[in-house]
Motif scaffolding. Sequence first.
Motif, PDB file in Angstrom:
ATOM      1  N   PRO A  24     -22.932 -42.930 -15.927  1.00  0.00           N
ATOM      2  CA  PRO A  24     -24.144 -43.148 -16.722  1.00  0.00           C
ATOM      3  C   PRO A  24     -24.260 -42.127 -17.842  1.00  0.00           C
ATOM      4  CG  PRO A  24     -24.684 -42.046 -14.666  1.00  0.00           C
ATOM      5  CD  PRO A  24     -23.226 -42.412 -14.581  1.00  0.00           C
ATOM      6  N   LEU A  25     -24.994 -42.493 -18.867  1.00  0.00           N
ATOM      7  CA  LEU A  25     -25.261 -41.549 -19.947  1.00  0.00           C
ATOM      8  C   LEU A  25     -25.872 -40.275 -19.382  1.00  0.00           C
ATOM      9  CD1 LEU A  25     -26.737 -44.004 -22.589  1.00  0.00           C
ATOM     10  CD2 LEU A  25     -24.532 -42.840 -22.719  1.00  0.00           C
ATOM     11  N   GLY A  26     -25.448 -39.158 -19.916  1.00  0.00           N
ATOM     12  CA  GLY A  26     -25.934 -37.872 -19.435  1.00  0.00           C
ATOM     13  C   GLY A  26     -25.129 -37.285 -18.310  1.00  0.00           C
ATOM     14  N   ALA A  27     -24.132 -38.024 -17.796  1.00  0.00           N
ATOM     15  CA  ALA A  27     -23.277 -37.500 -16.726  1.00  0.00           C
ATOM     16  C   ALA A  27     -22.476 -36.311 -17.247  1.00  0.00           C
ATOM     17  CB  ALA A  27     -22.346 -38.591 -16.199  1.00  0.00           C
ATOM     18  N   GLY A  71     -22.329 -39.566 -25.295  1.00  0.00           N
ATOM     19  CA  GLY A  71     -23.511 -39.416 -24.471  1.00  0.00           C
ATOM     20  C   GLY A  71     -23.312 -38.647 -23.182  1.00  0.00           C
ATOM     21  N   TYR A  72     -22.194 -37.896 -23.085  1.00  0.00           N
ATOM     22  CA  TYR A  72     -21.907 -37.123 -21.880  1.00  0.00           C
ATOM     23  C   TYR A  72     -21.996 -35.623 -22.176  1.00  0.00           C
ATOM     24  CZ  TYR A  72     -20.211 -41.596 -20.146  1.00  0.00           C
ATOM     25  OH  TYR A  72     -20.123 -42.909 -19.764  1.00  0.00           O
ATOM     26  N   ARG A  73     -22.165 -34.859 -21.115  1.00  0.00           N
ATOM     27  CA  ARG A  73     -22.228 -33.401 -21.232  1.00  0.00           C
ATOM     28  C   ARG A  73     -20.930 -32.820 -20.680  1.00  0.00           C
ATOM     29  NH1 ARG A  73     -27.510 -30.954 -18.806  1.00  0.00           N
ATOM     30  NH2 ARG A  73     -27.028 -29.332 -20.354  1.00  0.00           N
ATOM     31  N   ALA A  74     -20.257 -32.005 -21.475  1.00  0.00           N
ATOM     32  CA  ALA A  74     -18.990 -31.393 -21.061  1.00  0.00           C
ATOM     33  C   ALA A  74     -19.260 -30.048 -20.397  1.00  0.00           C
ATOM     34  CB  ALA A  74     -18.066 -31.217 -22.253  1.00  0.00           C
ATOM     35  N   HIS A  75     -18.708 -29.880 -19.200  1.00  0.00           N
ATOM     36  CA  HIS A  75     -18.761 -28.607 -18.476  1.00  0.00           C
ATOM     37  C   HIS A  75     -17.348 -28.047 -18.490  1.00  0.00           C
ATOM     38  CE1 HIS A  75     -20.235 -26.301 -14.647  1.00  0.00           C
ATOM     39  NE2 HIS A  75     -19.403 -25.576 -15.373  1.00  0.00           N
ATOM     40  N   ALA A  86     -11.617 -43.314 -20.812  1.00  0.00           N
ATOM     41  CA  ALA A  86     -10.873 -43.592 -19.583  1.00  0.00           C
ATOM     42  C   ALA A  86     -11.439 -42.798 -18.412  1.00  0.00           C
ATOM     43  CB  ALA A  86      -9.397 -43.276 -19.786  1.00  0.00           C
ATOM     44  N   VAL A  87     -11.637 -41.501 -18.622  1.00  0.00           N
ATOM     45  CA  VAL A  87     -12.118 -40.625 -17.558  1.00  0.00           C
ATOM     46  C   VAL A  87     -13.506 -41.047 -17.070  1.00  0.00           C
ATOM     47  CG1 VAL A  87     -12.907 -38.254 -17.134  1.00  0.00           C
ATOM     48  CG2 VAL A  87     -10.697 -38.659 -18.222  1.00  0.00           C
ATOM     49  N   ALA A  88     -14.337 -41.535 -18.002  1.00  0.00           N
ATOM     50  CA  ALA A  88     -15.700 -41.934 -17.658  1.00  0.00           C
ATOM     51  C   ALA A  88     -15.786 -43.358 -17.131  1.00  0.00           C
ATOM     52  CB  ALA A  88     -16.599 -41.784 -18.884  1.00  0.00           C
ATOM     53  N   GLY A  89     -14.677 -44.091 -17.124  1.00  0.00           N
ATOM     54  CA  GLY A  89     -14.696 -45.460 -16.639  1.00  0.00           C
ATOM     55  C   GLY A  89     -15.187 -46.466 -17.651  1.00  0.00           C
ATOM     56  N   LEU A  90     -15.234 -46.091 -18.921  1.00  0.00           N
ATOM     57  CA  LEU A  90     -15.641 -47.004 -19.986  1.00  0.00           C
ATOM     58  C   LEU A  90     -14.457 -47.867 -20.435  1.00  0.00           C
ATOM     59  CD1 LEU A  90     -17.654 -44.488 -22.201  1.00  0.00           C
ATOM     60  CD2 LEU A  90     -18.629 -46.342 -20.836  1.00  0.00           C
ATOM     61  N   PRO A  91     -14.714 -48.973 -21.110  1.00  0.00           N
ATOM     62  CA  PRO A  91     -13.607 -49.738 -21.698  1.00  0.00           C
ATOM     63  C   PRO A  91     -12.864 -48.890 -22.717  1.00  0.00           C
ATOM     64  CG  PRO A  91     -15.667 -50.996 -21.754  1.00  0.00           C
ATOM     65  CD  PRO A  91     -16.032 -49.602 -21.358  1.00  0.00           C
TER      66      PRO A  91
END
Length: 360
Positions: free
Chosen positions: A8-11, A33-37, A297-302
Amino acid sequence: MTRPEPLPLGARIGILGSGQLGRMSAMAAARLGYRAHVFGPEADGPGMQVAAIRTVADYGDAEALRRFANAVDVVTFEFENVPAATLAALEGRVECRPGLRALSICQDRVAEKRFLEAAGVPVAPWREVTDRASLEAALDSVGLPAVLKTTRLGYDGRGQAVIRTLEEARSAFARLAPHPLVLEGFIPFTHEISAVGARGADGTVAVFEASENEHRHHILHRSVVPARVAPEVAEEARRLVTRVAEGLDLVGVVALEMFLLPDGRLLGNEIAPRPHNSGHWTMDACTCSQFEQHIRAVAGLPLGPVERRCDVVMENLIGPEGLAAWPPLLGRSDAVAHWYGKGEARPGRKLGHVNFLTFQ
């Protein structure tokens, strides 16, 4: 294969490594829309400078890794010299993409050569060298000239030696470490090319156009796209990297470096299971860059489109000369320059890169 639910967005996407590849991956994650740690030992590394969240710790710090795993939704890495034990410690706690198998294969040149052969990617003649006796047997089999390489931790030409005589081979064997080593036949190639592909969590593979690469002092200087090779060679390069992505069962981006022989054949050289220097051209010549593709790819998006919108030449900005070139580049209408945020312009150090774009 069923497409998994995307993050999800914000993951939070965990990135092992704080270099420039981590930096550009973190920036792509933010755009999606993701946060990198970012996790790494350098407090002011290029990736740390743009991360939403930072963990500054050694890769062997078990407690820091435990906290990191609990704080992210998925883990990836920006370079393949992250210790395998680090990824092994994380895999039981959080999804890792790519996983330990891909990392382990690409960390060891013997394992890498065996994998490429099994995947149907031709390679140069090679032999494993464990001692003086196996060195001389390998020389008898492979012949001279040849290249003697460490099996681990080689990068930008480090950990290898071109040998032309038995005495040079014995000297290089004593100098190079750790053992075992790999002896490879010296390839009289006409071009060095590479292709960058991605495999999604659903098994879909998408491959960018092949690039033609020019090295100076064992460091990539320039990538030219389209590669100045026959169309069938460029297409074969894409087929070979697809075999690598599928054979590794990898989720993420992977690059395959290749040698083009005078007779038109391609030989696989090295695999990089992450975004690659020779794929930096995609940042400005494609709708979806290699870094966005990796995060997708890592986030499971197309996976995104891989079509090239213009011709492009990527040049690395290296050392004091790269620093001096920076201000003039910013005034050029055909150049898109990217700076990595490194503090010292040491000779041989990659400080940034520039993409020169040509629209037809």
